[in-house]
Design a protein around this motif. Structure first.
Motif, short mmCIF file in Angstrom:
data_model
loop_
_atom_site.label_atom_id
_atom_site.label_comp_id
_atom_site.label_asym_id
_atom_site.label_seq_id
_atom_site.Cartn_x
_atom_site.Cartn_y
_atom_site.Cartn_z
N ASN A 117 -10.61 7.26 -14.22
CA ASN A 117 -11.63 7.10 -13.18
C ASN A 117 -11.35 5.87 -12.32
OD1 ASN A 117 -13.24 9.27 -13.36
ND2 ASN A 117 -14.63 8.36 -14.88
N GLU A 118 -11.01 4.78 -13.00
CA GLU A 118 -10.72 3.54 -12.29
C GLU A 118 -9.53 3.73 -11.38
OE1 GLU A 118 -10.67 -0.79 -14.00
OE2 GLU A 118 -11.24 0.59 -15.59
N ALA A 119 -8.52 4.43 -11.90
CA ALA A 119 -7.31 4.66 -11.12
C ALA A 119 -7.64 5.47 -9.87
CB ALA A 119 -6.28 5.39 -11.98
N ILE A 120 -8.50 6.49 -10.03
CA ILE A 120 -8.89 7.29 -8.86
C ILE A 120 -9.60 6.41 -7.83
CG2 ILE A 120 -10.41 9.17 -8.11
CD1 ILE A 120 -9.82 10.54 -10.79
N GLY A 121 -10.47 5.49 -8.35
CA GLY A 121 -11.18 4.58 -7.45
C GLY A 121 -10.21 3.73 -6.64
N ILE A 122 -9.20 3.19 -7.32
CA ILE A 122 -8.25 2.32 -6.62
C ILE A 122 -7.51 3.11 -5.55
CG2 ILE A 122 -6.09 1.02 -6.89
CD1 ILE A 122 -7.04 0.19 -9.64
N LEU A 123 -7.08 4.33 -5.92
CA LEU A 123 -6.31 5.12 -4.96
C LEU A 123 -7.16 5.51 -3.76
CD1 LEU A 123 -4.18 7.35 -7.34
CD2 LEU A 123 -3.45 5.43 -5.93
N LYS A 124 -8.43 5.75 -4.00
CA LYS A 124 -9.32 6.11 -2.91
C LYS A 124 -9.42 4.95 -1.91
CE LYS A 124 -13.13 9.00 -3.83
NZ LYS A 124 -14.42 9.07 -4.57
N LEU B 122 0.82 -1.20 0.00
CA LEU B 122 0.00 0.00 0.00
C LEU B 122 0.85 1.26 0.00
CD1 LEU B 122 -3.06 -0.54 2.33
CD2 LEU B 122 -2.93 -0.46 -0.14
N SER B 123 1.98 1.19 0.70
CA SER B 123 2.81 2.39 0.78
C SER B 123 3.33 2.81 -0.60
CB SER B 123 3.96 2.16 1.76
OG SER B 123 4.59 0.94 1.46
N SER B 124 3.49 1.82 -1.47
CA SER B 124 3.97 2.17 -2.81
C SER B 124 2.91 2.95 -3.59
CB SER B 124 4.36 0.91 -3.57
OG SER B 124 3.23 0.10 -3.72
N LEU B 125 1.66 2.84 -3.16
CA LEU B 125 0.58 3.55 -3.85
C LEU B 125 0.36 4.95 -3.28
CD1 LEU B 125 -2.22 0.87 -4.31
CD2 LEU B 125 -1.04 2.10 -6.11
N SER B 126 1.00 5.23 -2.13
CA SER B 126 0.62 6.44 -1.40
C SER B 126 0.94 7.73 -2.14
CB SER B 126 1.29 6.43 -0.02
OG SER B 126 2.68 6.39 -0.21
N SER B 127 1.98 7.73 -2.97
CA SER B 127 2.35 9.00 -3.59
C SER B 127 2.21 8.97 -5.11
CB SER B 127 3.78 9.36 -3.19
OG SER B 127 4.62 8.30 -3.56
N VAL B 128 1.38 8.07 -5.62
CA VAL B 128 1.23 7.97 -7.08
C VAL B 128 0.07 8.86 -7.53
CG1 VAL B 128 0.94 6.37 -8.99
CG2 VAL B 128 1.98 5.61 -6.86
N LEU B 129 0.26 9.54 -8.63
CA LEU B 129 -0.82 10.35 -9.18
C LEU B 129 -1.77 9.46 -9.97
CD1 LEU B 129 1.09 13.48 -10.47
CD2 LEU B 129 -0.48 13.35 -8.55
N PRO B 130 -3.07 9.77 -9.94
CA PRO B 130 -4.04 8.96 -10.67
C PRO B 130 -3.69 8.81 -12.16
CG PRO B 130 -5.16 10.57 -9.31
CD PRO B 130 -3.71 10.84 -9.18
N SER B 131 -3.30 9.90 -12.78
CA SER B 131 -3.03 9.84 -14.22
C SER B 131 -1.85 8.92 -14.49
CB SER B 131 -2.74 11.25 -14.75
OG SER B 131 -1.69 11.81 -14.01
N HIS B 132 -0.86 8.98 -13.63
CA HIS B 132 0.32 8.14 -13.75
C HIS B 132 -0.05 6.67 -13.66
CE1 HIS B 132 4.76 7.56 -12.37
NE2 HIS B 132 4.49 7.01 -13.54
N LEU B 133 -0.84 6.38 -12.66
CA LEU B 133 -1.26 5.00 -12.42
C LEU B 133 -2.09 4.47 -13.59
CD1 LEU B 133 -1.17 2.86 -10.08
CD2 LEU B 133 -3.45 3.64 -9.49
N ALA B 134 -2.98 5.33 -14.08
CA ALA B 134 -3.84 4.93 -15.20
C ALA B 134 -2.98 4.55 -16.40
CB ALA B 134 -4.79 6.06 -15.56
N GLN B 135 -1.97 5.36 -16.64
CA GLN B 135 -1.10 5.11 -17.78
C GLN B 135 -0.35 3.79 -17.61
OE1 GLN B 135 1.66 8.29 -18.30
NE2 GLN B 135 1.48 8.25 -20.52
N GLU B 136 0.17 3.61 -16.40
CA GLU B 136 1.02 2.45 -16.16
C GLU B 136 0.24 1.14 -16.23
OE1 GLU B 136 4.50 1.80 -13.14
OE2 GLU B 136 3.51 3.71 -12.80
N LEU B 137 -1.01 1.17 -15.72
CA LEU B 137 -1.79 -0.06 -15.69
C LEU B 137 -2.63 -0.23 -16.94
CD1 LEU B 137 -3.14 -0.16 -12.04
CD2 LEU B 137 -0.96 -0.92 -12.91
#
Lengths: 369, 347
Positions: free
Chosen positions: B44-51, B24-39
């Motif tokens: 929207n989905e990325a924001i959901g996961i981070l939430k 979880l700590s690895s997710l703490s400082s990731v931006l939604p857009s970054h995560l969306a791109q990487e996965l």
């Protein structure tokens, strides 16, 4: 309602499609899985699954009623307050008016005690016109032991309601309302049950008699342990038949011998009992109902017919409206008759024991006047 | 805390792990857009996961700063206070109330089982009526939910018991409250009936559905203080091939009921049937649904015949000792055993 389609429940399209794609079509499919299983299978998050399940549950859940509403409905919609009078005054008052509609009533007793006689009388009563206190309806009589006797039924009618049966053609009309089915096997019985479901509602049927339930099972599966199993479906089905058509259902049950009485103890009781040797541990003629304990749970009213030293008794062994009472009875040409309308109250194991000694002949012709 | 344990869909967590986000700590400082791109997922989905991740993460952070106060936990001292404040529903049988410590306790799941005709449904109806006793008579003044799976609920019987209950309250008034003649019992038997919500269940699917739905129903009817299921067994005993599925479904149901009991501080009564079990060379009676089910309830009461009297035995309870007490089923409902107060014959 269990087979309601998920696609018609008004779920958001996105999630409804996911359910459809995984072949989860009915509410039964969805609710038979745990939330975690659904998450895995549907590949969606917990939040979505919980919302969907809550939504499905709310739709599948039957509407609630207050008990007051039920009481008022029963009084308003049902003739005689929802009871079929047995014309045995003591028994009727104990049962708040007779055999209740919508539940299963069981008659259990040794062979020749008068179970069929009681069923015949009830069938006749249900077919009588309203002015004679009957239900003025058809009767479906499932006779698995081939014991139904039309002649005996008309005899009961002629002797109990002479004025009615003197009318030309009345016997024919009354007997014509009683439909007898004689299935020969459990499979055939299951088929006829399915068929009569629709028939009950269409044809103004007011009573369903099954005489007897035990004959089919003991005929087909000899081994005691499988006895509970083949009836599983029937128990639930017969109960729902009674419930939805709001008619009384009367079922007879046979008895069988049982050695010892060890099965009537809980493990925590055993110790205290073994110290307490005054209990008779075995009876010579120890009779128990042929269908097992799971069937006994399913019936709402159990009437035990037994004979103790030559005298027959009808016992109200299980009922949610009355204390356990026993009435002495005899069977004359006019059918089953109580000798005393004031029942003897019973207590303890006496309620459920079935005695079968010292009886002779089914019908007692001596007492007729 | 691992990503695997997040309440997100299986494919999402697989994508996170394959992209290297295992904790979880690895997710703490990731931006939604970054995560969306990487996965390769939508933003929207990325924001959901981070939430979801941040909610979970939040718990852990408070853990570290205040090591004693874990979210949602209580100290035993607080629990004691709460236990003392939560009410009991009387069974109308003083002997049984004594051994139960005042009656059926709220916030707990109690299972009552026994042979056919011993009085299980009677107990159910009696408790549905007793829960409504006004607080000035020591009751909870609540409402009841009655879930009937067997069709054995008889309204005539409910009105008999309700009438007897009103009479008892009137007697109480005339004995103990002579100084307050104006204060009449306002409840009528029909009021009791109007406060029992009745659900008729015809299949096990409906049974699961109704228990899922109860949470919503009770949050709309906050004064419900008892939920009675008569019986929990019936549909699960008929026509069930897959025993593993049965155990899972029953387990899930028990958990939901327990949660309900805690959340709304109400009593849950489950009526159970009996079955015979072969053990130690002889058949013995035991409650139905098997051994894993017997863990599901907090308290278990078994009703049985002892000679000529009906007895209730506390088979299992975390706080009270095993004991048994006689009771009687009378025209007025459940009462003390007849040997102590002879009842009037009904007919």
């Amino acid at each position: 309602m269990a087979n309601k389609l998920i696609s018609q429940m008004g779920l958001p399209n996105s999630i409804a499609n996911v359910f459809a794609a995984r072949n989860i079509l009915t509410a039964k499919d969805a609710l038979s899985l745990t939330e975690f299983e659904l998450m895995e299978l549907l590949d969606v998050g917990l939040a979505e699954v919980t919302t969907a399940i809550t939504h499905i549950s709310e739709i599948v859940c039957p509407p609630h009623q207050t008990a007051l509403l039920l009481l008022e409905q029963g009084r308003k919609n049902e003739y005689l307050g929802g009871h079929l009078p047995t014309r045995l005054n003591g028994l009727d008052s104990a049962l708040c008016g007779g055999i209740p509609f919508g539940v299963v009533t069981e008659l259990v007793g040794p062979a020749g005690i008068g179970k069929t006689q009681f069923c015949l009388k009830l069938s006749l009563l249900a077919s009588l016109p309203l002015s004679y206190g009957g239900l003025d309806g058809h009767v479906v009589y499932i006779d698995t032991e081939s014991k139904f006797s039309s002649r005996r039924m008309i005899e009961i009618g002629v002797n109990s309601f002479p004025e009615l049966f003197q009318i030309e053609g009345m016997a024919q009309k009354m007997a014509g309302r009683i439909l007898v089915l004689q299935p020969a096997s459990l499979t055939e019985f299951s088929e006829s049950l399915e068929k009569i479901k629709a028939f009950l509602l269409q044809h103004h049927v007011k009573l369903l008699v099954i005489d007897s339930m035990a004959a089919l099972v003991s005929g087909e599966c000899g081994q005691g342990h499988y006895r509970q199993h083949p009836l599983g479906w029937h128990i639930a089905f017969i109960k729902s038949l009674a419930e939805f058509s709001r008619i009384p259902v009367v079922v007879t049950n046979q008895v069988r011998c049982h050695s010892g009485d060890e099965s009537f103890q809980y493990s925590f009781q055993v110790q205290s009992i073994s110290e307490n040797q005054e209990y008779p541990t075995t009876f010579d003629s120890h009779l128990v109902a042929a269908l097992g304990i799971s069937w006994a749970h399913a019936v709402s009213i159990r009437l035990v017919l037994e004979s103790r030293s030559g005298q027959r008794f009808i016992k109200l062994a299980k009922s949610s409206v009355s204390p356990p009472v026993a009435f002495p009875f005899t069977i004359t040409t006019s059918g089953i008759t109580l000798l005393d309308d004031y029942g003897v109250e019973m207590s303890g194991p006496e309620i459920n024991t079935i005695c079968g000694q010292g009886q002779s002949g089914v019908i007692n012709f001596d007492n007729d006047t | 805390m691992e990503v695997r344990s997040l309440p997100i869909s299986a494919s999402q967590s697989a994508k996170l792990i394959s992209a290297g986000y295992t904790s979880l700590s690895s997710l703490s400082s990731v931006l939604p857009s970054h995560l969306a791109q990487e996965l390769g997922i939508s933003e929207n989905e990325a924001i959901g996961i981070l939430k979801v991740a941040s909610q979970r993460g939040g718990v852990e952070i408070t853990n570290q700063t205040h090591p004693t106060i874990v979210n949602g936990a209580q100290t035993a001292w607080d629990m004691l206070h709460e236990e003392e404040s939560c009410g009991h529903i009387t069974t109308s049988c003083a002997d049984l109330d004594d051994i139960l410590g005042g009656g059926i306790s709220c916030k707990e799941v109690t299972e009552i089982g026994g042979v056919p005709g011993i009085g299980k449904t009677q107990f159910g109806i009696q408790l549905a009526v007793n829960v409504q006793i006004p607080s000035k008579y020591g009751g909870l003044e609540g409402k009841a939910v009655y879930i009937d799976t067997e069709g054995s609920f008889m309204v005539e019987r409910v009105s008999q018991i309700a009438e007897a209950c009103v009479k008892d309250m009137q007697e109480y008034d005339s004995f103990l409250r002579k100084d307050l003649p104006a204060d009449q019992v306002k409840l009528q038997p029909y009021d009791f009936l109007a406060n029992i919500f009745y659900f008729r269940i015809c299949s096990y699917t409906e049974q699961i559905a109704v228990i899922n739905y109860l949470e919503k129903f009770i949050s709309e009817h906050k004064d419900v203080k008892v939920v009675i299921v008569d019986s929990i067994t019936f549909h699960f005993r008929q026509d069930f091939e897959d025993m593993a599925l049965r155990t899972r479904l029953l387990g899930g149901m028990a958990l939901k009921l327990m949660k309900l009991a805690k959340k709304f501080s109400l009593a849950v009564i489950l009526l159970n049937q009996v079955t015979s079990k072969y053990s130690g060379g002889s058949f013995q009676l035991t409650l139905a649904l098997g051994d894993s089910w017997s863990h599901a309830c907090t308290n278990r009461i078994i009703l049985y015949w002892n000679g000529n009297e009906r007895y209730a035995y506390i088979d299992k309870s975390p706080s009270i000792r095993s004991a048994s007490a006689p009771y009687a089923v009378t025209g007025r409902g459940i009462r003390n055993s007849a040997s102590k107060c002879k009842r009037v014959k009904m007919m």
